[in-house]
Scaffold this motif. Structure first.
Motif: not given
Length: 121
Positions: A1-17
């Motif tokens: 989940x730490x990686x998701x927290x770190x990467x989801x915005x870099x991938x221009x995703x609006x949410x972790x989901x």
């Protein structure tokens, strides 16, 4: 989940989901590697690779054009310093060069230019 927290915005995703959904689709495409899912998996990868190649080529071309412009500038100043060319001759030369470059599609041949100048035309 730490990686998701770190990467989801870099991938221009609006949410972790959204990030996790993309990751699952990517991984499923990788595992299944079937025609219908392969395009979903491969197409974005090809786009990223192609974009990288184009950017690299643009940078190389830009550097080469800059170096070429510097050399042409230096040559232009040297030729201007050692020759007295009147404005009328300069204008005719410019028109001739534009026509020539259009005709030969920008592929300049030094030997042909020397022969042309020696012929006195």
């Amino acid at each position: 989940m730490e990686k998701v927290d770190m990467l989801y915005e870099i991938d221009n995703c609006r949410s972790k989901t959204e990030f996790m959904e993309k990751a699952i689709r990517f991984y499923c495409g990788y595992l299944l590697n079937k025609e219908s899912t392969a395009t979903e998996f491969i197409a974005p990868q090809l786009a990223v690779i192609t974009e990288g190649i184009v950017k690299g080529s643009e940078q190389k071309l830009s550097r080469a054009l800059f170096k070429l412009a510097v050399e042409v500038g230096a040559l232009t100043h040297m030729v201007a310093a050692i020759n007295e060319i009147d404005d009328d001759t300069l204008q005719k030369l410019r028109i001739m060069c534009v026509d020539e470059v259009k005709r030969i599609n920008g592929i300049i041949n030094f030997e042909k230019a020397v022969r042309y100048q020696r012929s006195g035309e």
